[in-house]
Design an enzyme around this catalytic site. Structure first.
Site, PDB file in Angstrom:
ATOM      1  N   LYS A 253      26.489  26.577   3.236  1.00 34.91           N
ATOM      2  CA  LYS A 253      25.515  25.546   2.872  1.00 34.91           C
ATOM      3  C   LYS A 253      25.287  25.549   1.358  1.00 34.91           C
ATOM      4  O   LYS A 253      25.303  24.519   0.719  1.00 34.91           O
ATOM      5  CB  LYS A 253      24.202  25.802   3.634  1.00 34.91           C
ATOM      6  CG  LYS A 253      23.125  24.795   3.339  1.00 34.91           C
ATOM      7  CD  LYS A 253      21.880  25.050   4.180  1.00 34.91           C
ATOM      8  CE  LYS A 253      20.754  24.152   3.687  1.00 34.91           C
ATOM      9  NZ  LYS A 253      19.498  24.375   4.386  1.00 34.91           N
TER      10      LYS A 253
ATOM     11  N   GLY B 226      20.485  26.632   7.886  1.00 37.86           N
ATOM     12  CA  GLY B 226      21.765  27.286   8.179  1.00 37.86           C
ATOM     13  C   GLY B 226      21.932  27.611   9.654  1.00 37.86           C
ATOM     14  O   GLY B 226      22.968  27.328  10.260  1.00 37.86           O
TER      15      GLY B 226
ATOM     16  N   GLU C 120      29.259  37.033   0.134  1.00 35.48           N
ATOM     17  CA  GLU C 120      30.308  37.426   1.077  1.00 35.48           C
ATOM     18  C   GLU C 120      31.342  36.306   1.247  1.00 35.48           C
ATOM     19  O   GLU C 120      32.553  36.540   1.227  1.00 35.48           O
ATOM     20  CB  GLU C 120      29.693  37.728   2.453  1.00 35.48           C
ATOM     21  CG  GLU C 120      28.750  38.914   2.471  1.00 35.48           C
ATOM     22  CD  GLU C 120      27.298  38.515   2.281  1.00 35.48           C
ATOM     23  OE1 GLU C 120      27.018  37.599   1.469  1.00 35.48           O
ATOM     24  OE2 GLU C 120      26.435  39.134   2.924  1.00 35.48           O
TER      25      GLU C 120
HETATM   26  O1  F6P Z   1      21.302  35.323   5.544  1.00 35.97           O
HETATM   27  C1  F6P Z   1      20.647  34.286   4.938  1.00 35.97           C
HETATM   28  C2  F6P Z   1      21.374  33.019   5.012  1.00 35.97           C
HETATM   29  O2  F6P Z   1      20.796  32.233   4.033  1.00 35.97           O
HETATM   30  C3  F6P Z   1      21.323  32.345   6.377  1.00 35.97           C
HETATM   31  O3  F6P Z   1      20.132  31.690   6.609  1.00 35.97           O
HETATM   32  C4  F6P Z   1      22.506  31.441   6.289  1.00 35.97           C
HETATM   33  O4  F6P Z   1      22.863  30.941   7.536  1.00 35.97           O
HETATM   34  C5  F6P Z   1      23.519  32.384   5.677  1.00 35.97           C
HETATM   35  O5  F6P Z   1      22.775  33.125   4.736  1.00 35.97           O
HETATM   36  C6  F6P Z   1      24.690  31.735   5.026  1.00 35.97           C
HETATM   37  O6  F6P Z   1      24.308  30.868   4.006  1.00 35.97           O
HETATM   38  P1  F6P Z   1      25.315  29.803   3.406  1.00 35.97           P
HETATM   39  O7  F6P Z   1      25.697  28.867   4.469  1.00 35.97           O
HETATM   40  O8  F6P Z   1      24.555  29.132   2.304  1.00 35.97           O
HETATM   41  O9  F6P Z   1      26.508  30.554   2.882  1.00 35.97           O
END
Ligand code: F6P
Length: 544
Positions: free
Chosen positions: A203, A263, A209
């Protein structure tokens, strides 16, 4: 009646039920199952095995009214900024709204934009499945690897597994989430890079990661196929199209969504791309339809016949009145193996909060610890504690009336096991019954005395059963939406914001601070606490 009065009424009611036994409720009331179950089409929610009466349900609904559940639900569906700490709506329901009604958000009808983006996702998915979208070498893609974490991983990973029989000719879907390089390495070890498409799903497009895994995957593609192959072998899903462009992914392979989709609620959006590729557009729409059906039910059914409201309120009874700290979800459906993990994020990231919407301290306990594994496997692992442990853990059992694609005989055994567990947990076994059993086995009197207490089951261990005809795309959509709304209902009772997740920030910040210190052995650790410094020092001395 205000919230505290409603809670107090529930507490004294529960105290009056305390000495009674759930099994006696069944013995006295032959229509109990009918009274405490609700159906939406071919999905049934049975909550008769909780130690409750009609009065319990009435008091739970009073509690909900004391928190204005109906008005809060209307605000959610009206696209009001219910995520008050981030000033946003939480309108994931708009993504599965298959009616023709306008979807108003901030005075704008979002329907055309939502449908345009969905069309783009579905047509790309279909082209990939048909082989019209080709690899760098002009072949068909055989595998798709979704790189994402949290909501950008758990939803599509769970759903692709759940709907695996619907894949037919589509590419195989794989998921890489962990920054542990083993995740990417092990996933790629059996794949042919020249026939693999990577979908970078994030998102924010900043998650450490995901970005690390995406960069490594890109480097592998470049090493194996050359820089020119990147355009064909990468796609992205994000709300941050500017950041995606920086990463170098071709514009026609970028799929967007909106900041009003949390998310953990994003499987319905372009984040569902891997699922759409895996099961095809028609099945993806059926999945959305299931979610939409539940939205209509949640909006319209009276609270006493409203499945998500009942699921949420029963959870409140267990958490706030009876002090139960955990909740298990046990799908007797192997293909729902990742459903408990999916629900862990949905529930615990939403309702693991200690302050109310206005920032004051919460008045009661909030979200329970969610865990689960498929049955029957769990029976041979942690069910001992569920039956005879000192903690009472309410359970949701999930099971189909018929299998999608497996042996009927196996399914009969599966079904019998599921029902046997919920019955045993509810009924229990008294000391007299245990002794009678041992007597029937011709045991010596002293052995009967010795073993009797070990064979006692306290019973009154509550469970709900969600029974659906079969695990098809629409049913999966219904299951996910039921739990989403359950979580919302509980957040209303606890007066917390279920749509933010500030609790994950501090760890992220500290990881970013520590990463350069871990990477560079010459960096001082003196500013760190002794444990953190000691662990880094030990690694420096030990790692090869
Ligand atoms: O762990 C926190 C978080 O923000 C979740 O709410 C989200 O689903 C996940 O990290 C991944 O975030 P992104 O889609 O922005 O990579």
């Amino acid at each position: 009646m205000n919230f505290h009065q409603a809670l107090a009424a529930l507490q004294s009611h529960a105290a009056a039920l305390e000495p009674l036994r759930a099994r006696d409720f069944f013995a006295r009331d032959p229509v109990r199952f009918r009274e405490f179950s609700v159906e939406i089409d071919d999905l049934l929610f049975d909550f008769s095995k909780h130690k409750i009466t009609a009065e319990t349900v009435r008091l739970l609904i009073e509690l909900a009214r004391a928190r204005n559940l109906e008005a809060r639900r209307a605000a959610l569906f009206a696209g009001e900024p219910v995520n008050n700490t981030e000033g946003r709506a939480a309108m994931h329901m708009a993504l599965r709204d298959l009616s023709r009604r306008p979807i108003q958000m901030g005075g704008v009808d979002m329907r055309p934009e939502i449908e345009r983006e969905r069309e783009k996702v579905l047509s790309f998915a279909q082209s990939l499945r048909s082989g019209a979208v080709k690899t760098f070498g002009g072949e068909r893609f055989t595998d798709v690897v979704n790189i994402g974490i949290g909501g950008s991983d758990l939803g599509p990973a769970m759903a692709c597994r759940a709907l695996s029989p619907y894949r037919s000719e589509g590419p195989r879907a794989h998921f890489v989430a962990n920054v542990d390089g083993a995740d990417l390495a092990d996933t790629l070890s059996s794949l042919d890079l020249s026939r693999t498409l990577f979908i970078v799903s994030s998102k924010t497009f900043t998650t450490q990661e995901t970005m690390a895994n995406a960069r490594s995957a890109r480097a592998r593609v470049v090493a194996a196929l050359g820089e020119a192959a990147v355009a064909q072998h990468f796609a992205a899903v994000s709300t941050r199209l500017d950041k995606v462009a920086e990463f170098g992914i071709a514009q026609d392979r970028v799929f967007g969504f909106w900041d009003w989709v949390g998310g953990r609620y994003s499987l319905w959006s372009s984040i569902g791309l891997a699922l759409a590729i895996s099961v095809g557009p028609e099945n993806f729409i059926a999945f959305l339809q299931g979610g939409f059906d539940v939205d209509e039910h949640f909006r319209e059914a009276p609270l006493e016949k409203n499945i998500p409201a009942l699921m949420g309120l029963l959870g409140v009874l267990h958490r706030n009145v009876l002090g139960r700290a955990a909740h298990a979800v046990i799908p007797y459906d192997q293909r729902l193996a990742r459903f408990p993990a999916y629900l862990q994020q949905l529930d615990m990231e939403s309702n693991g909060k200690s302050v109310r919407r206005d920032g004051s301290k919460v008045e009661t306990e909030t979200g329970p610890v969610i865990f689960g594994e498929p049955g029957t496997n769990g029976q041979h692992a942690f069910f001992q504690l569920l039956h005879q442990g000192t903690s009472v853990v309410p359970i949701d059992f999930l099971i189909a009336a018929e299998p999608v694609e497996s042996d009927e005989r196996h399914h009969e055994l599966l079904f019998a096991n599921c029902l046997a567990q919920s019955e045993a947990l509810m009924r229990g076994r008294t000391l007299d019954e245990a002794k009678a059993l041992l007597t029937g086995e011709d045991r010596a009197p002293e052995e009967i005395e010795r073993l009797g207490p070990h064979k006692v089951f306290p019973g009154d261990r509550p469970s709900s059963t969600i029974l659906y005809r079969r695990l098809d795309p629409r049913t999966l959509g219904r299951l996910v939406a039921l739990y989403e709304h359950k979580v919302f209902v509980q957040s209303v009772i606890w007066d917390i914001n279920p749509f933010d997740q500030w609790g994950v920030e501090l760890g992220k910040e500290l990881a970013n601070r520590l990463a350069p210190i871990v990477a560079d052995p010459s960096r001082a650790t003196a500013d760190l606490d002794a444990s953190t410094a000691g662990l880094i020092g030990w690694r420096r001395a030990t790692a090869g």
